[in-house]
Scaffold this motif. Structure first.
Motif, PDB file in Angstrom:
ATOM      1  N   TRP A 167      -3.706  10.848 -11.795  1.00 20.11           N
ATOM      2  CA  TRP A 167      -2.651  10.633 -12.795  1.00 20.11           C
ATOM      3  C   TRP A 167      -3.338  10.108 -14.055  1.00 20.11           C
ATOM      4  CZ3 TRP A 167      -0.500   7.018 -15.946  1.00 20.11           C
ATOM      5  CH2 TRP A 167       0.857   7.159 -16.294  1.00 20.11           C
ATOM      6  N   HIS A 220       5.167   4.461  -4.425  1.00 20.61           N
ATOM      7  CA  HIS A 220       5.114   4.250  -5.878  1.00 20.61           C
ATOM      8  C   HIS A 220       6.382   4.778  -6.538  1.00 20.61           C
ATOM      9  CE1 HIS A 220       3.488   8.285  -5.302  1.00 20.61           C
ATOM     10  NE2 HIS A 220       3.710   8.550  -6.579  1.00 20.61           N
ATOM     11  N   HIS A 229       8.664   6.653  -3.623  1.00 20.01           N
ATOM     12  CA  HIS A 229       8.348   7.756  -2.708  1.00 20.01           C
ATOM     13  C   HIS A 229       6.873   7.737  -2.351  1.00 20.01           C
ATOM     14  CE1 HIS A 229       7.191   9.293  -6.673  1.00 20.01           C
ATOM     15  NE2 HIS A 229       6.380  10.108  -6.043  1.00 20.01           N
ATOM     16  N   ARG A 254       5.452   8.306 -23.086  1.00 13.70           N
ATOM     17  CA  ARG A 254       4.538   7.960 -21.994  1.00 13.70           C
ATOM     18  C   ARG A 254       4.145   9.246 -21.281  1.00 13.70           C
ATOM     19  NH1 ARG A 254       5.374   7.224 -16.100  1.00 13.70           N
ATOM     20  NH2 ARG A 254       4.786   9.361 -16.586  1.00 13.70           N
ATOM     21  N   SER A 257       8.418   4.941 -10.871  1.00 13.84           N
ATOM     22  CA  SER A 257       8.328   4.558 -12.287  1.00 13.84           C
ATOM     23  C   SER A 257       9.749   4.434 -12.831  1.00 13.84           C
ATOM     24  CB  SER A 257       7.508   5.571 -13.099  1.00 13.84           C
ATOM     25  OG  SER A 257       8.188   6.807 -13.203  1.00 13.84           O
ATOM     26  N   ASP A 281       3.776  10.631  -2.086  1.00 14.18           N
ATOM     27  CA  ASP A 281       3.547  12.022  -2.484  1.00 14.18           C
ATOM     28  C   ASP A 281       3.364  12.934  -1.270  1.00 14.18           C
ATOM     29  OD1 ASP A 281       3.783  11.290  -5.097  1.00 14.18           O
ATOM     30  OD2 ASP A 281       1.631  11.208  -5.498  1.00 14.18           O
TER      31      ASP A 281
HETATM   32  O1  LIG Z   1       4.708   9.811 -13.815  1.00 13.43           O
HETATM   33  C1  LIG Z   1       5.608   9.230 -13.219  1.00 13.43           C
HETATM   34  O2  LIG Z   1       6.425   8.546 -13.805  1.00 13.43           O
HETATM   35  C2  LIG Z   1       5.751   9.308 -11.738  1.00 13.43           C
HETATM   36  C3  LIG Z   1       4.892  10.338 -11.154  1.00 13.43           C
HETATM   37  C4  LIG Z   1       4.956  10.348  -9.676  1.00 13.43           C
HETATM   38  O3  LIG Z   1       5.397   9.452  -9.040  1.00 13.43           O
HETATM   39  C5  LIG Z   1       4.453  11.489  -8.969  1.00 13.43           C
HETATM   40  O4  LIG Z   1       4.100  12.477  -9.602  1.00 13.43           O
HETATM   41  O5  LIG Z   1       4.398  11.417  -7.729  1.00 13.43           O
END
Ligand SMILES: O=C(O)CCC(=O)C(=O)O
Length: 281
Positions: free
Chosen positions: A165, A238, A148, A249, A240, A150
């Motif tokens: 982050w 991005h 996605h 994590r 995860s 943000d």
């Molecule tokens: O921390 C993550 O795994 C993803 C966080 C993320 O993509 C976001 O907050 O936009």
């Protein structure tokens, strides 16, 4: 890394990693504050996420969390009666979205000189924090976050969104680190999540636009040691992965936009009643 390098790297790649952003002691304080949140989850949060509840209720709880501390469970953490299937300490997906205003530890590490200095380096004139989240991504249960941008969720005109982050554990490929497609911040915002104009209560959102299929092979992992910061452009693609490892994590993340050079959209899901607060006071 000096300010000029940071800005040019951010403009070229759409993300920058800064190792040892906070010292160990600060990271411990943030992590302890995140763990404390897991011990104080109001019953309401579990009720809302019972799989039998309707979407309307979940949606209201989410919307109202913009000015509150809202608790969001991993999808596999509760059964249909709202009872825990795993230990409470690992059951949460995230807590948000006003930790930076309502919880003193998160406030102190958001409204912070180190953060302000990064914003200055990026050329933000009046960086204003719009949301914050503690993301758990706990061992075994921490779910994936699909690809996605943000800025889909927090749109400004022009787009000026920047994510911070902060890794509170070593973040690795095994435990679900961030993955990005470098340079994709040069693309448009593909989709916007907007409050459905047909729904006057503003509790329903819809996506406008289409998210393209990006090749999975284009993603590069962004592993970062505990205490490292990843600065994320609002438009970079991005994601995860699911944390399949035995190691947690945890991360603390928040987003800022430049109030001096852009307009926050009144169609965004997040409409604060307590007001946004700038980083440069
Ligand atoms: O921390 C993550 O795994 C993803 C966080 C993320 O993509 C976001 O907050 O936009």
């Amino acid at each position: 890394m000096n300010y000029e390098t940071l800005k040019s790297k951010f403009e070229k790649d759409g993300y920058v990693v800064i190792n040892n952003f906070f010292d160990e002691n600060d990271v411990e304080k943030l992590k302890n504050a995140g763990l404390k949140l897991t011990q104080n989850v109001p019953n309401e949060a579990k009720t809302v996420f019972k799989t039998s509840q309707n979407n309307q209720e979940i949606s209201s709880y989410f919307m109202e969390s913009c000015d509150k501390i809202g608790y969001f469970y991993e999808k596999d953490a509760l059964d249909e009666n709202g009872d825990l299937l795993v230990d409470q300490s690992i059951a949460l997906n995230k807590v948000g979205h006003a930790l930076h205003r309502l919880e003193p530890t998160f406030e102190a590490y958001t409204y912070n000189d180190k953060v302000s200095n990064i914003c200055r380096a990026l050329g933000l004139i009046r960086p204003t924090v719009v949301q914050s989240m503690y993301i758990y991504k706990n061992p075994g249960i921490g779910g994936e976050v699909v690809a996605h941008q943000d800025s889909t969720f927090l749109h400004t005109e022009p787009d000026s969104l920047v994510g911070f982050w902060i890794a509170l554990d070593d973040s690795t490929i095994e435990n679900g680190c961030l993955w990005v497609i470098p340079g994709t911040h040069k693309n448009d915002v593909h989709q916007k999540l907007v409050c459905d104009p047909k729904n006057k209560s503003r509790n329903q959102t819809i996506f406008q636009g289409t998210f393209p299929d990006y090749e999975q092979s284009a993603f590069v992992p962004v592993p970062v040691k505990k205490s490292g910061l990843v600065i994320i452009h609002g438009r970079i693609i991005h994601k995860s992965d699911h944390n399949k490892s035995q190691l947690s994590r945890h991360a603390y993340t928040f987003h800022v936009y430049d109030e001096a050079s852009s307009q926050y959209s009144d169609k965004n899901w997040l409409q604060t009643k307590i007001g946004f607060k700038s980083l440069y006071l």
